[in-house]
Design a protein around this motif. Structure first.
Motif, PDB file in Angstrom:
ATOM      1  N   GLN A   5      33.088  21.989  26.711  1.00  0.00           N
ATOM      2  CA  GLN A   5      33.759  21.320  25.598  1.00  0.00           C
ATOM      3  C   GLN A   5      35.245  21.179  25.879  1.00  0.00           C
ATOM      4  O   GLN A   5      35.880  22.080  26.429  1.00  0.00           O
ATOM      5  CB  GLN A   5      33.541  22.105  24.302  1.00  0.00           C
ATOM      6  CG  GLN A   5      32.088  22.128  23.846  1.00  0.00           C
ATOM      7  CD  GLN A   5      31.869  23.058  22.679  1.00  0.00           C
ATOM      8  OE1 GLN A   5      31.570  24.227  22.864  1.00  0.00           O
ATOM      9  NE2 GLN A   5      32.027  22.523  21.465  1.00  0.00           N
ATOM     10  N   GLY A  44      38.070  16.573  21.851  1.00  0.00           N
ATOM     11  CA  GLY A  44      37.552  15.223  21.688  1.00  0.00           C
ATOM     12  C   GLY A  44      36.307  14.904  22.482  1.00  0.00           C
ATOM     13  O   GLY A  44      35.826  13.760  22.428  1.00  0.00           O
ATOM     14  N   TYR A  45      35.730  15.891  23.204  1.00  0.00           N
ATOM     15  CA  TYR A  45      34.570  15.618  24.045  1.00  0.00           C
ATOM     16  C   TYR A  45      33.613  16.804  24.049  1.00  0.00           C
ATOM     17  O   TYR A  45      34.025  17.956  23.943  1.00  0.00           O
ATOM     18  CB  TYR A  45      34.980  15.356  25.503  1.00  0.00           C
ATOM     19  CG  TYR A  45      35.969  14.254  25.703  1.00  0.00           C
ATOM     20  CD1 TYR A  45      35.549  12.943  25.896  1.00  0.00           C
ATOM     21  CD2 TYR A  45      37.336  14.517  25.709  1.00  0.00           C
ATOM     22  CE1 TYR A  45      36.460  11.923  26.095  1.00  0.00           C
ATOM     23  CE2 TYR A  45      38.260  13.506  25.903  1.00  0.00           C
ATOM     24  CZ  TYR A  45      37.822  12.218  26.092  1.00  0.00           C
ATOM     25  OH  TYR A  45      38.729  11.211  26.279  1.00  0.00           O
ATOM     26  N   VAL A  89      28.689  12.511  28.751  1.00  0.00           N
ATOM     27  CA  VAL A  89      29.858  12.770  27.922  1.00  0.00           C
ATOM     28  C   VAL A  89      29.595  12.252  26.515  1.00  0.00           C
ATOM     29  O   VAL A  89      29.203  11.106  26.332  1.00  0.00           O
ATOM     30  CB  VAL A  89      31.118  12.089  28.500  1.00  0.00           C
ATOM     31  CG1 VAL A  89      32.320  12.343  27.593  1.00  0.00           C
ATOM     32  CG2 VAL A  89      31.397  12.592  29.914  1.00  0.00           C
ATOM     33  N   TYR A 132      31.554  11.397  23.188  1.00  0.00           N
ATOM     34  CA  TYR A 132      32.914  11.142  22.721  1.00  0.00           C
ATOM     35  C   TYR A 132      33.000  11.441  21.224  1.00  0.00           C
ATOM     36  O   TYR A 132      32.199  10.947  20.427  1.00  0.00           O
ATOM     37  CB  TYR A 132      33.299   9.687  22.990  1.00  0.00           C
ATOM     38  CG  TYR A 132      33.355   9.337  24.454  1.00  0.00           C
ATOM     39  CD1 TYR A 132      34.524   9.491  25.186  1.00  0.00           C
ATOM     40  CD2 TYR A 132      32.227   8.855  25.121  1.00  0.00           C
ATOM     41  CE1 TYR A 132      34.581   9.178  26.535  1.00  0.00           C
ATOM     42  CE2 TYR A 132      32.263   8.541  26.465  1.00  0.00           C
ATOM     43  CZ  TYR A 132      33.450   8.704  27.169  1.00  0.00           C
ATOM     44  OH  TYR A 132      33.500   8.399  28.503  1.00  0.00           O
ATOM     45  N   ASP A 134      36.088  11.088  19.579  1.00  0.00           N
ATOM     46  CA  ASP A 134      37.390  10.576  19.150  1.00  0.00           C
ATOM     47  C   ASP A 134      37.311   9.293  18.336  1.00  0.00           C
ATOM     48  O   ASP A 134      38.335   8.678  18.033  1.00  0.00           O
ATOM     49  CB  ASP A 134      38.293  10.350  20.368  1.00  0.00           C
ATOM     50  CG  ASP A 134      37.652   9.458  21.423  1.00  0.00           C
ATOM     51  OD1 ASP A 134      36.553   8.927  21.168  1.00  0.00           O
ATOM     52  OD2 ASP A 134      38.240   9.306  22.512  1.00  0.00           O
ATOM     53  N   LYS A 189      36.169   6.321  19.129  1.00  0.00           N
ATOM     54  CA  LYS A 189      36.281   5.040  19.822  1.00  0.00           C
ATOM     55  C   LYS A 189      34.966   4.279  19.707  1.00  0.00           C
ATOM     56  O   LYS A 189      33.890   4.876  19.582  1.00  0.00           O
ATOM     57  CB  LYS A 189      36.647   5.243  21.279  1.00  0.00           C
ATOM     58  CG  LYS A 189      35.588   5.911  22.130  1.00  0.00           C
ATOM     59  CD  LYS A 189      36.004   5.988  23.604  1.00  0.00           C
ATOM     60  CE  LYS A 189      37.273   6.753  23.792  1.00  0.00           C
ATOM     61  NZ  LYS A 189      37.625   6.945  25.217  1.00  0.00           N
ATOM     62  N   HIS A 243      31.606   1.879  20.604  1.00  0.00           N
ATOM     63  CA  HIS A 243      30.671   1.843  21.726  1.00  0.00           C
ATOM     64  C   HIS A 243      31.103   0.798  22.750  1.00  0.00           C
ATOM     65  O   HIS A 243      31.866  -0.132  22.456  1.00  0.00           O
ATOM     66  CB  HIS A 243      29.263   1.505  21.229  1.00  0.00           C
ATOM     67  CG  HIS A 243      28.560   2.664  20.594  1.00  0.00           C
ATOM     68  ND1 HIS A 243      28.024   3.706  21.328  1.00  0.00           N
ATOM     69  CD2 HIS A 243      28.293   2.954  19.289  1.00  0.00           C
ATOM     70  CE1 HIS A 243      27.451   4.573  20.517  1.00  0.00           C
ATOM     71  NE2 HIS A 243      27.606   4.149  19.276  1.00  0.00           N
ATOM     72  N   ASP A 282      25.365   5.389  25.972  1.00  0.00           N
ATOM     73  CA  ASP A 282      26.756   5.534  25.555  1.00  0.00           C
ATOM     74  C   ASP A 282      26.767   6.282  24.235  1.00  0.00           C
ATOM     75  O   ASP A 282      26.212   5.802  23.240  1.00  0.00           O
ATOM     76  CB  ASP A 282      27.391   4.145  25.403  1.00  0.00           C
ATOM     77  CG  ASP A 282      28.848   4.227  25.015  1.00  0.00           C
ATOM     78  OD1 ASP A 282      29.586   5.021  25.624  1.00  0.00           O
ATOM     79  OD2 ASP A 282      29.255   3.500  24.081  1.00  0.00           O
ATOM     80  N   SER A 283      27.379   7.456  24.202  1.00  0.00           N
ATOM     81  CA  SER A 283      27.212   8.376  23.079  1.00  0.00           C
ATOM     82  C   SER A 283      28.510   8.591  22.314  1.00  0.00           C
ATOM     83  O   SER A 283      29.553   8.902  22.907  1.00  0.00           O
ATOM     84  CB  SER A 283      26.692   9.729  23.583  1.00  0.00           C
ATOM     85  OG  SER A 283      25.428   9.579  24.199  1.00  0.00           O
ATOM     86  N   ARG A 284      28.426   8.466  20.990  1.00  0.00           N
ATOM     87  CA  ARG A 284      29.548   8.714  20.085  1.00  0.00           C
ATOM     88  C   ARG A 284      29.093   9.731  19.043  1.00  0.00           C
ATOM     89  O   ARG A 284      28.052   9.540  18.397  1.00  0.00           O
ATOM     90  CB  ARG A 284      29.980   7.424  19.389  1.00  0.00           C
ATOM     91  CG  ARG A 284      30.390   6.310  20.362  1.00  0.00           C
ATOM     92  CD  ARG A 284      31.703   6.677  21.071  1.00  0.00           C
ATOM     93  NE  ARG A 284      32.182   5.593  21.927  1.00  0.00           N
ATOM     94  CZ  ARG A 284      31.965   5.516  23.227  1.00  0.00           C
ATOM     95  NH1 ARG A 284      31.223   6.458  23.815  1.00  0.00           N
ATOM     96  NH2 ARG A 284      32.461   4.529  23.945  1.00  0.00           N
ATOM     97  N   HIS A 293      29.974  13.305  16.183  1.00  0.00           N
ATOM     98  CA  HIS A 293      30.869  14.058  15.306  1.00  0.00           C
ATOM     99  C   HIS A 293      30.137  15.300  14.831  1.00  0.00           C
ATOM    100  O   HIS A 293      28.904  15.357  14.838  1.00  0.00           O
ATOM    101  CB  HIS A 293      31.323  13.209  14.113  1.00  0.00           C
ATOM    102  CG  HIS A 293      30.211  12.869  13.161  1.00  0.00           C
ATOM    103  ND1 HIS A 293      29.335  11.812  13.377  1.00  0.00           N
ATOM    104  CD2 HIS A 293      29.806  13.448  11.985  1.00  0.00           C
ATOM    105  CE1 HIS A 293      28.460  11.744  12.390  1.00  0.00           C
ATOM    106  NE2 HIS A 293      28.719  12.728  11.531  1.00  0.00           N
TER     107      HIS A 293
END
Length: 313
Positions: A159, A162-163, A174, A176, A178, A180, A182, A193-195, A197
């Motif tokens: 960790q 932000g990641y 990874v 993300y 933060d 941002k 996709h 592609d992973s976002r 929280h």
């Protein structure tokens, strides 16, 4: 209805001491999903729950998605017979872990007819790949994809502000945190592609841009490039276990969404090593606290002495 809504129906964990029983005690045939809630454990300076370290699923490898301790390869829970790995006999179905597909309730992926036929075709030619498309991507050490990576050889979580980073045997990933957006839709990745929280003890991740080249098991299950995945990594308050839930939506291939559920457990210096669930070793260092490291990636298998000093006379 997903596993998170079925807690009263799930049997308790089979709790045999790993130190006494080796990997047969580490692996489980039933488990209790970790409930979502608050995180009361340690946190990192950026506020993330501290879940870093080595981990492994607890019910076996990626041979068979819907019968993870069943046929299609040796049953590595059973003792070898006549010294041959491939002579091991599987347990009866009632003694094995349930399907990793926790929703629908029948434990099967809700394929459209053409997709079920293609999955059966992949399975038929798994050990006789007469066309390039029949070669299982993991056989070439390709990344396992968002879910199958959690079924093979264990992995490490690191960790950073932000990641969240996953280090797998075949490829890394990874997440993300933060905010941002996709990637553009024309960019496709093996692990998507992973976002994500954090909500309490749960890391919630939306994964898109999957190139669909990785399959979900050696049994041939797959999704298309149009799939979206919502993943939930729910950690227990002690940080010793977590439950992975991934809900796949793909109108190109499926008749409805489905959910994969995988139980995971922290790997420590006391965890027995084997070729399936845990490929780590105690690292030599100057401190007084034991630490472990993973053997060299990518796609290590059976290298029990890899990285160790050769004995000399």
């Amino acid at each position: 209805m997903t596993m998170k809504n079925c807690l009263p129906l799930v049997l308790v964990i089979a709790s045999i001491s790993a130190s006494a029983q080796g990997m047969r005690g580490w692996r489980e045939t039933s488990f209790v999903p970790t409930p979502q809630g608050e995180w009361n454990g340690p946190r990192l300076p950026d506020g993330q729950p501290d879940v870093s370290g080595h981990w492994s699923n607890t019910i076996g490898n990626h041979n068979n998605l819907t019968d993870p301790q069943g046929p299609l390869g040796a049953d590595d829970e059973a003792p070898p017979q006549n010294g041959r790995q491939n002579a091991r006999q599987p347990k009866s179905r009632g003694e094995r872990a349930p399907s990793r597909v926790s929703d629908p309730p029948d434990g099967q992926i809700p394929f459209q007819p053409w997709a079920r036929a293609k999955q059966q075709e992949f399975l038929k030619y798994l050990n006789n790949p007469i066309r390039p498309e029949y070669v299982e991507p993991f056989a070439r050490c390709a990344p396992g994809g968002p879910s199958k990576s959690f079924m093979w050889h264990g992995y490490e979580i690191r960790q950073f502000p932000g990641y969240v980073v996953f280090l797998f045997d075949s490829g890394n990933r990874v997440i993300y945190l933060d905010g941002k957006p996709h990637l553009p839709g024309n960019l496709k990745l093996w692990n998507g592609d992973s976002r994500g929280h954090w909500e309490g003890n749960t890391l919630i991740v939306e994964t898109t841009n999957n190139n669909s080249k990785a399959r979900l098991g050696r049994t041939g299950e797959f999704v298309s490039e149009n799939a979206t995945i919502v993943e939930r990594f729910t950690f227990d308050p002690k940080g010793e276990r977590f439950t992975y839930d991934a809900t796949y939506t793909d109108p190109t291939v499926l008749t409805r969404p489905f959910t994969i559920t995988i139980p995971n457990r922290r790997v420590t210096d006391k965890t027995p090593a084997d070729d399936w669930n845990n490929l780590t070793f105690p690292a030599k260092h100057a401190g007084d606290q034991p630490i472990i490291e993973a053997y060299e990636r990518v796609c290590v298998e059976g290298n029990g002495n890899h990285g160790q000093v050769v004995a000399t006379r």
